[in-house]
Design a protein around this motif. Sequence first.
Motif, PDB file in Angstrom:
ATOM      1  N   GLY A 186     -20.258  87.494 -35.386  1.00 22.76           N
ATOM      2  CA  GLY A 186     -21.752  88.408 -35.287  1.00 22.76           C
ATOM      3  C   GLY A 186     -22.336  88.628 -36.535  1.00 22.76           C
ATOM      4  O   GLY A 186     -23.529  88.732 -36.656  1.00 22.76           O
ATOM      5  N   LEU A 187     -21.640  88.693 -37.753  1.00 23.48           N
ATOM      6  CA  LEU A 187     -22.403  88.848 -39.085  1.00 23.48           C
ATOM      7  C   LEU A 187     -23.124  87.485 -39.240  1.00 23.48           C
ATOM      8  O   LEU A 187     -24.398  87.209 -39.702  1.00 23.48           O
ATOM      9  N   LEU A 188     -22.590  86.307 -39.166  1.00 24.02           N
ATOM     10  CA  LEU A 188     -23.254  84.920 -39.408  1.00 24.02           C
ATOM     11  C   LEU A 188     -24.399  84.956 -38.256  1.00 24.02           C
ATOM     12  O   LEU A 188     -25.484  84.356 -38.643  1.00 24.02           O
ATOM     13  N   ARG A 212     -28.066  64.087 -38.242  1.00 23.05           N
ATOM     14  CA  ARG A 212     -28.812  63.916 -39.284  1.00 23.05           C
ATOM     15  C   ARG A 212     -28.585  65.005 -40.411  1.00 23.05           C
ATOM     16  O   ARG A 212     -29.126  64.997 -41.594  1.00 23.05           O
ATOM     17  N   GLY A 213     -27.876  66.136 -40.267  1.00 22.89           N
ATOM     18  CA  GLY A 213     -27.619  67.103 -41.002  1.00 22.89           C
ATOM     19  C   GLY A 213     -28.777  68.336 -41.015  1.00 22.89           C
ATOM     20  O   GLY A 213     -28.731  69.153 -41.607  1.00 22.89           O
ATOM     21  N   GLU A 214     -29.533  68.083 -39.970  1.00 24.60           N
ATOM     22  CA  GLU A 214     -30.633  69.044 -39.809  1.00 24.60           C
ATOM     23  C   GLU A 214     -30.223  70.214 -38.912  1.00 24.60           C
ATOM     24  O   GLU A 214     -29.380  70.108 -38.045  1.00 24.60           O
ATOM     25  N   LYS A 215     -30.646  71.440 -39.428  1.00 26.57           N
ATOM     26  CA  LYS A 215     -30.101  72.495 -38.627  1.00 26.57           C
ATOM     27  C   LYS A 215     -30.712  72.630 -37.216  1.00 26.57           C
ATOM     28  O   LYS A 215     -31.812  72.547 -37.002  1.00 26.57           O
ATOM     29  N   ILE A 216     -29.809  73.062 -36.422  1.00 24.43           N
ATOM     30  CA  ILE A 216     -30.267  73.191 -34.932  1.00 24.43           C
ATOM     31  C   ILE A 216     -30.354  74.906 -34.935  1.00 24.43           C
ATOM     32  O   ILE A 216     -29.662  75.864 -34.888  1.00 24.43           O
ATOM     33  N   ASN A 217     -31.792  75.352 -34.255  1.00 23.10           N
ATOM     34  CA  ASN A 217     -31.929  76.483 -34.110  1.00 23.10           C
ATOM     35  C   ASN A 217     -31.603  77.025 -32.575  1.00 23.10           C
ATOM     36  O   ASN A 217     -32.227  76.434 -31.607  1.00 23.10           O
ATOM     37  N   LEU A 218     -30.687  77.992 -32.595  1.00 27.33           N
ATOM     38  CA  LEU A 218     -30.351  78.556 -31.215  1.00 27.33           C
ATOM     39  C   LEU A 218     -30.561  79.862 -31.127  1.00 27.33           C
ATOM     40  O   LEU A 218     -30.787  80.711 -32.060  1.00 27.33           O
ATOM     41  N   PRO A 219     -30.924  80.445 -29.734  1.00 31.83           N
ATOM     42  CA  PRO A 219     -30.834  81.719 -29.615  1.00 31.83           C
ATOM     43  C   PRO A 219     -29.814  82.761 -30.047  1.00 31.83           C
ATOM     44  O   PRO A 219     -28.551  82.181 -29.990  1.00 31.83           O
ATOM     45  N   ARG A 220     -29.879  83.795 -30.297  1.00 36.25           N
ATOM     46  CA  ARG A 220     -28.927  84.437 -31.225  1.00 36.25           C
ATOM     47  C   ARG A 220     -27.484  84.688 -30.479  1.00 36.25           C
ATOM     48  O   ARG A 220     -26.378  84.415 -31.088  1.00 36.25           O
ATOM     49  N   GLU A 221     -27.668  84.928 -29.182  1.00 33.91           N
ATOM     50  CA  GLU A 221     -26.348  85.065 -28.445  1.00 33.91           C
ATOM     51  C   GLU A 221     -25.736  83.859 -28.338  1.00 33.91           C
ATOM     52  O   GLU A 221     -24.444  83.541 -28.476  1.00 33.91           O
ATOM     53  N   ARG A 261     -17.342  79.016 -23.078  1.00 31.60           N
ATOM     54  CA  ARG A 261     -18.197  80.232 -22.699  1.00 31.60           C
ATOM     55  C   ARG A 261     -19.890  79.892 -23.204  1.00 31.60           C
ATOM     56  O   ARG A 261     -20.736  80.517 -23.126  1.00 31.60           O
ATOM     57  N   VAL A 262     -20.116  78.753 -23.997  1.00 31.82           N
ATOM     58  CA  VAL A 262     -21.180  78.101 -24.790  1.00 31.82           C
ATOM     59  C   VAL A 262     -21.705  77.316 -23.579  1.00 31.82           C
ATOM     60  O   VAL A 262     -21.212  76.487 -22.734  1.00 31.82           O
ATOM     61  N   ASP A 263     -23.069  77.220 -23.399  1.00 34.83           N
ATOM     62  CA  ASP A 263     -24.020  76.425 -22.731  1.00 34.83           C
ATOM     63  C   ASP A 263     -23.482  75.058 -22.653  1.00 34.83           C
ATOM     64  O   ASP A 263     -23.458  74.497 -24.076  1.00 34.83           O
TER      65      ASP A 263
END
Length: 671
Positions: A186-188, A212-221, A261-263
């Motif tokens: 939750g904190l992260l 590639r080491g690039e960050k994947i932006n995901l919805p918070r939940e 529980r993850v998509d």
Amino acid sequence: EEQELLHKLRQALRSRAIKLWEPPYTSPDSGSAPDAASMQSLAESLSQNLRLCPSACAAALENLRQQTLDNAESLAHFRATQEATLKVRLPRGQNPQLLRIRCSLQSTGYQFKSLIVARAPQLSMAGVSLICNGRVLEDALSLGNQGVQHNNSLMLLMRATTDDVQNLRASADDADALREAETEAGLLAGEEDDGLGSAGGGSAALHVTNQRGEKINLPREHRKALYYAMILGEKGKAALRSNQHGRALVLLLAADEAFNRVDRSLLDRVDNHALLQLDTVWCYLCLGRLDELGDAWDRLGLAERALVKAYGEQLERVEAVKGTSAGGERIHLLRLHLLKAMCCFYSNRLEEAATEARLASAELDKLAVDDAGLSSLMGMGFSLLESRLALRHCANDTQAAINWIVARRERQRTQAAERKLQRRLGYLDDGETRVSAASCLRLTEMGYLESHAHEALVLTRNSIDAALTLLQDDQDRLQTLADQRYNSRLQLVLDTATSSGIASADAQRMSSKLCRLIGAKLEALNRRQQRDPTGNHSLKAQQLLIGCIDELLEDEQQQKQTSEASDASPSSAAASSSVPSSLASWTTTDSDEGEAATALAAKIRRVEQEKETAEAASPDAAALREASQRQRKALDKLRDEVGDQDEEAYLDSDLQEERRQLDRLLAMLDN
């Protein structure tokens, strides 16, 4: 060895359709007594075919025969009373090794544990975990609701005994570990959205990246669910590295439930879930749990399908993405083939076992690292990890490995700069889309000011070509917008300080640095509060500001101690010829070091007094500060545990254990 023998005999009996509970092996005239002549003849036949000791084979066959009779009796009892018989196998070295316990499937996990401890008093309720069908049983739920059925075998994992109080205290309770992981997740997950991470700009302890080491932006939940699974997986791998296979298995199985529980579409973009299956099967085999072979096969199948999807049939996807040969990723193929070979062997599928063992051996040869090349790279100052990775990626070509390491370090430097810049840039005016850090970095490398590039990207919604036109044609407008944004963020810092009830002198004195460190986060929180007045975004902003001020004060305190130590040691005066640049705006410009340090110490004492006075006048500020400190400690703890590893550390291994297991398997196949 006993379990391996029983499993091998069980497979042989099934392949021959032999039923030990029926004649001629069990005499119909004497109840459940064995027919000695028939059992002896069967033992001699099987021991010759399977290359076993005849006496050990005979004893194991009688053991299996008795088990089948017990199972038949317990089934009749279950049908008559609905009281199930469950088999609980204790860890090696425990006596007895196997418990057969009868209870209702409506009993809770805790009630069943109490029955086990009553039969084996050397165990402790707090030190026991139960696993059935690849699931850690929960104390509060009934056995039936957790999928437990009559005649199931349960694995008991023991962390400490009642006689070992010191170990019991030192051992982290599994339930506490799971709750701690959920809190950390939750904190992260909120670190980016709510600004509750390191105010000083430290990167998150854990983040999701592509190959590639690039960050994947995901919805918070989604991010929170994925972080929870990844944190548990990292804790499980840490336990695995320490050879705590029981504890590792509990954490890995919990991580698997969290991943489920993850998509699914998110999991297809990373290999974490597949690698988790390999670690889980490794734990099964290290713990000697051959009765979990069914679950092991399911997990290996899932891992193989996921790795093919993530890497490609011949690792071509990895090579296309990374631009180099997939050296490190071959480790996972090696482990997959090795685990499949071991499972085939224990399932008496010897030809398949030999085929998988040959594939594992071939992968092991491809991953072999040239010792001379490794020594040469490490002699140049490269780390063991990057040297080994480089040689595997470059097929032991030393010069190519050097180029690979240099390119990798440059890529990591760029990615770190982008992450640091991203925290300063914040969002576009919609409050949802992030300003492109990569585009901003490219523009600043062309010589444009960061603040101008920022405003140009905001105006053009991250179009780098349009932003470049603006930078060339309308510098005055961009400067005006940059000034307005800075002043707006500065005012937010001061307003948040006022609403927090903290010492205004702190915020005033540090306003420029605060604005740079957390201005973008405060701006985002302010927009969210305007869109959703019922949210607690203002409270999060206050907590963020207090946490940031505390970190800066700690930095000042450390600088004060450093200055005092320098004054006390004449020999170090030359090495301390100037006050650090990070404190330039807070210290005097007098060239005399002693006077500068004295002035700084006086300022820090005043700041501490103001802070104490403000906290006495505002209990809310003290509560916010305490909450902020708790969160910082939790995140720091997680960073210490899993966050300081190299991003490709999971691809590195000396492969000594894999080689040992493969040699052992090949020897058993030869026999």
